[in-house]
Design an enzyme around this catalytic site. Structure first.
Site, PDB file in Angstrom:
ATOM      1  N   ASP A   1       0.839  -1.202   0.000  1.00 35.76           N
ATOM      2  CA  ASP A   1       0.000   0.000   0.000  1.00 35.76           C
ATOM      3  C   ASP A   1       0.876   1.255   0.000  1.00 35.76           C
ATOM      4  O   ASP A   1       0.543   2.265  -0.622  1.00 35.76           O
ATOM      5  CB  ASP A   1      -0.920   0.004   1.231  1.00 35.76           C
ATOM      6  CG  ASP A   1      -2.109  -0.934   1.067  1.00 35.76           C
ATOM      7  OD1 ASP A   1      -2.556  -1.133  -0.077  1.00 35.76           O
ATOM      8  OD2 ASP A   1      -2.592  -1.460   2.084  1.00 35.76           O
TER       9      ASP A   1
ATOM     10  N   ASN B   1      -4.135   9.027   1.859  1.00 31.02           N
ATOM     11  CA  ASN B   1      -4.403   8.457   3.193  1.00 31.02           C
ATOM     12  C   ASN B   1      -4.783   9.528   4.199  1.00 31.02           C
ATOM     13  O   ASN B   1      -5.863   9.528   4.726  1.00 31.02           O
ATOM     14  CB  ASN B   1      -3.148   7.753   3.741  1.00 31.02           C
ATOM     15  CG  ASN B   1      -3.109   6.271   3.429  1.00 31.02           C
ATOM     16  OD1 ASN B   1      -4.062   5.733   2.877  1.00 31.02           O
ATOM     17  ND2 ASN B   1      -2.021   5.622   3.784  1.00 31.02           N
TER      18      ASN B   1
ATOM     19  N   THR C   1      -7.941   3.196   7.535  1.00 31.04           N
ATOM     20  CA  THR C   1      -7.389   1.934   8.036  1.00 31.04           C
ATOM     21  C   THR C   1      -5.882   2.046   8.311  1.00 31.04           C
ATOM     22  O   THR C   1      -5.272   1.068   8.741  1.00 31.04           O
ATOM     23  CB  THR C   1      -7.620   0.813   7.000  1.00 31.04           C
ATOM     24  OG1 THR C   1      -7.243   1.302   5.705  1.00 31.04           O
ATOM     25  CG2 THR C   1      -9.068   0.369   6.966  1.00 31.04           C
TER      26      THR C   1
ATOM     27  N   LYS D   1      -6.320   4.593  12.159  1.00 33.08           N
ATOM     28  CA  LYS D   1      -6.757   3.457  12.977  1.00 33.08           C
ATOM     29  C   LYS D   1      -5.851   3.305  14.200  1.00 33.08           C
ATOM     30  O   LYS D   1      -6.315   3.013  15.293  1.00 33.08           O
ATOM     31  CB  LYS D   1      -6.759   2.167  12.149  1.00 33.08           C
ATOM     32  CG  LYS D   1      -7.258   0.973  12.931  1.00 33.08           C
ATOM     33  CD  LYS D   1      -7.323  -0.266  12.085  1.00 33.08           C
ATOM     34  CE  LYS D   1      -7.852  -1.443  12.891  1.00 33.08           C
ATOM     35  NZ  LYS D   1      -6.995  -1.799  14.037  1.00 33.08           N
TER      36      LYS D   1
HETATM   37  P1  NAP Z   1       5.527   2.666   6.499  1.00 32.35           P
HETATM   38  O1  NAP Z   1       5.729   3.298   7.834  1.00 32.35           O
HETATM   39  O2  NAP Z   1       6.655   1.929   5.871  1.00 32.35           O
HETATM   40  O3  NAP Z   1       4.284   1.636   6.532  1.00 32.35           O
HETATM   41  C1  NAP Z   1       3.117   1.924   7.157  1.00 32.35           C
HETATM   42  C2  NAP Z   1       2.165   0.720   7.065  1.00 32.35           C
HETATM   43  O4  NAP Z   1       0.875   1.263   6.727  1.00 32.35           O
HETATM   44  C3  NAP Z   1       2.494  -0.339   6.016  1.00 32.35           C
HETATM   45  O5  NAP Z   1       2.266  -1.616   6.582  1.00 32.35           O
HETATM   46  C4  NAP Z   1       1.496  -0.045   4.912  1.00 32.35           C
HETATM   47  O6  NAP Z   1       1.092  -1.215   4.194  1.00 32.35           O
HETATM   48  C5  NAP Z   1       0.314   0.425   5.731  1.00 32.35           C
HETATM   49  N1  NAP Z   1      -0.662   1.236   4.985  1.00 32.35           N
HETATM   50  C6  NAP Z   1      -0.468   2.244   4.107  1.00 32.35           C
HETATM   51  N2  NAP Z   1      -1.629   2.719   3.683  1.00 32.35           N
HETATM   52  C7  NAP Z   1      -2.592   1.980   4.283  1.00 32.35           C
HETATM   53  C8  NAP Z   1      -4.003   1.985   4.250  1.00 32.35           C
HETATM   54  N3  NAP Z   1      -4.672   2.878   3.515  1.00 32.35           N
HETATM   55  N4  NAP Z   1      -4.685   1.093   5.024  1.00 32.35           N
HETATM   56  C9  NAP Z   1      -4.027   0.207   5.796  1.00 32.35           C
HETATM   57  N5  NAP Z   1      -2.685   0.145   5.881  1.00 32.35           N
HETATM   58  C10 NAP Z   1      -1.983   1.035   5.130  1.00 32.35           C
HETATM   59  O7  NAP Z   1       5.043   3.830   5.531  1.00 32.35           O
HETATM   60  P2  NAP Z   1       4.508   3.745   4.066  1.00 32.35           P
HETATM   61  O8  NAP Z   1       4.429   2.337   3.601  1.00 32.35           O
HETATM   62  O9  NAP Z   1       5.265   4.731   3.259  1.00 32.35           O
HETATM   63  O10 NAP Z   1       3.013   4.282   4.273  1.00 32.35           O
HETATM   64  C11 NAP Z   1       2.765   5.585   4.695  1.00 32.35           C
HETATM   65  C12 NAP Z   1       1.610   5.522   5.629  1.00 32.35           C
HETATM   66  O11 NAP Z   1       2.036   4.959   6.846  1.00 32.35           O
HETATM   67  C13 NAP Z   1       1.035   6.863   6.039  1.00 32.35           C
HETATM   68  O12 NAP Z   1       0.147   7.367   5.082  1.00 32.35           O
HETATM   69  C14 NAP Z   1       0.355   6.499   7.348  1.00 32.35           C
HETATM   70  O13 NAP Z   1      -1.004   6.137   7.147  1.00 32.35           O
HETATM   71  C15 NAP Z   1       1.072   5.260   7.811  1.00 32.35           C
HETATM   72  N6  NAP Z   1       1.694   5.515   9.118  1.00 32.35           N
HETATM   73  C16 NAP Z   1       1.162   4.858  10.166  1.00 32.35           C
HETATM   74  C17 NAP Z   1       1.628   5.100  11.433  1.00 32.35           C
HETATM   75  C18 NAP Z   1       1.005   4.370  12.571  1.00 32.35           C
HETATM   76  O14 NAP Z   1       0.098   3.557  12.324  1.00 32.35           O
HETATM   77  N7  NAP Z   1       1.406   4.657  13.801  1.00 32.35           N
HETATM   78  C19 NAP Z   1       2.666   6.009  11.653  1.00 32.35           C
HETATM   79  C20 NAP Z   1       3.193   6.661  10.532  1.00 32.35           C
HETATM   80  C21 NAP Z   1       2.685   6.414   9.251  1.00 32.35           C
HETATM   81  P3  NAP Z   1       2.055  -2.000   3.201  1.00 32.35           P
HETATM   82  O15 NAP Z   1       2.910  -2.861   4.066  1.00 32.35           O
HETATM   83  O16 NAP Z   1       1.103  -2.768   2.348  1.00 32.35           O
HETATM   84  O17 NAP Z   1       2.851  -0.975   2.428  1.00 32.35           O
END
Ligand code: NAP
Length: 269
Positions: free
Chosen positions: A47, A124, A163, A167
């Site tokens: 993603d 996102n 998500t 989330k």
């Molecule tokens: P990353 O930090 O390497 O991965 C973040 C995770 O979020 C990966 O497992 C990715 O899935 C998953 N993801 C991305 N979009 C999603 C969606 N719409 N629904 C469910 N899971 C999703 O960063 P990245 O891969 O470059 O992705 C950037 C995204 O990371 C940001 O947009 C933000 O949403 C998310 N993020 C989350 C947190 C947290 O949850 N605490 C903190 C910072 C950023 P894949 O393994 O399939 O790539």
């Protein structure tokens, strides 16, 4: 001939899939590789890779349809697995323009230096956070002051981004069939001096959100994986964008089935 671009992450399996795709497109009489002006962008990775592909083609995002191949587990933006290249090529060759569209987040950033505003689209979410100390910011909904926030930050997400980061910070999951945006708090401080609502808020299309960080703070703004920094921020305005992101839809996975598979595990009937 339908113009196709391939956008892959650097993982070996993704590279192998990208090479197979290129070879099959080269053989096809209906498809041609065009990384500059594609109609279809195939993202190979996860993603996160699809988010990068969306931003890579941001300038022509109103003219492209995205397709995601996941080289790990199935994702939220990725309908195809790495071993399904042949089926995907067959679907592309029989394409009749079918698509599914999701809402995007429109971000307008005004700066304290009075210079030109910046605009961005998030697939996102956008977050505003303060790394050192706490973020203090006033939150307005439709130009009405709603609350004064103090804490780590705020996450403003799209339904398809609900998500992801949203989330993790306790936001609700919203089916992308709904045209809405969501504000979720990231570790708010709530005591006798500072008080926020404490629960996520869902905003309809006719409303907008403005965040006014306290002057002198050093907030960091993100748009999906990107960090927007450098100039002191005066206000950030969030709306549901007029433009939507389009996915070429050759198969349909029920949204709640995706949620269940991703977060709970495959369910028996
Ligand atoms: P990353 O930090 O390497 O991965 C973040 C995770 O979020 C990966 O497992 C990715 O899935 C998953 N993801 C991305 N979009 C999603 C969606 N719409 N629904 C469910 N899971 C999703 O960063 P990245 O891969 O470059 O992705 C950037 C995204 O990371 C940001 O947009 C933000 O949403 C998310 N993020 C989350 C947190 C947290 O949850 N605490 C903190 C910072 C950023 P894949 O393994 O399939 O790539």
């Amino acid at each position: 001939m339908m113009r196709v671009a391939i956008y892959s992450n650097l993982v070996q399996l993704s590279n192998n899939v990208a090479e197979r795709l290129k070879a099959e497109i080269d053989q096809s009489e209906k498809l041609v590789l065009d990384s500059l002006n594609p109609e279809i962008v195939i993202s190979v990775g996860g993603d996160g890779t699809l988010l990068s592909a969306f931003h890579h083609y941001a300038d022509i995002s109103d003219r492209i349809r995205l397709v995601g191949i996941h080289t790990g587990h199935l994702g939220f933006y990725t309908d195809w697995r790495d071993y399904e290249v042949d089926e995907l090529i067959a679907s592309l060759e029989n394409d009749n323009g079918q698509s599914e569209t999701y809402p995007l987040l429109d971000i307008t950033i005004n700066y304290r230096d009075g210079g030109s505003a910046d605009h961005a689209l998030a697939l996102n979410e956008s977050t505003i956070k303060q790394v050192s100390g706490t973020l203090t910011a006033d939150v307005y909904i439709k130009d009405q002051k709603f609350e004064s926030f103090r804490g780590d930050g705020l996450c403003i997400s799209t339904p398809s981004g609900s998500t992801a980061y949203n989330k993790s910070v306790g936001g609700a999951i919203i089916n992308p069939a709904l045209n809405a945006l969501q504000i979720s708090e990231i570790s708010s401080i709530n005591n006798r001096v500072f008080r926020t609502l404490g629960s996520p808020i869902i905003i309809p299309p006719e409303e907008w959100v403005r965040i006014v960080p306290e002057e002198g703070g050093q907030p960091v703004l993100t748009c999906d994986q990107q960090v927007i920094s450098g100039r002191p921020i005066k206000t950030i305005e969030y709306r549901i964008a007029k433009q939507r992101v389009a996915f070429a839809q050759y198969r349909h996975t029920h949204f709640w089935q995706r949620v269940s598979n991703s977060f709970i595990g495959v369910q028996d009937d």
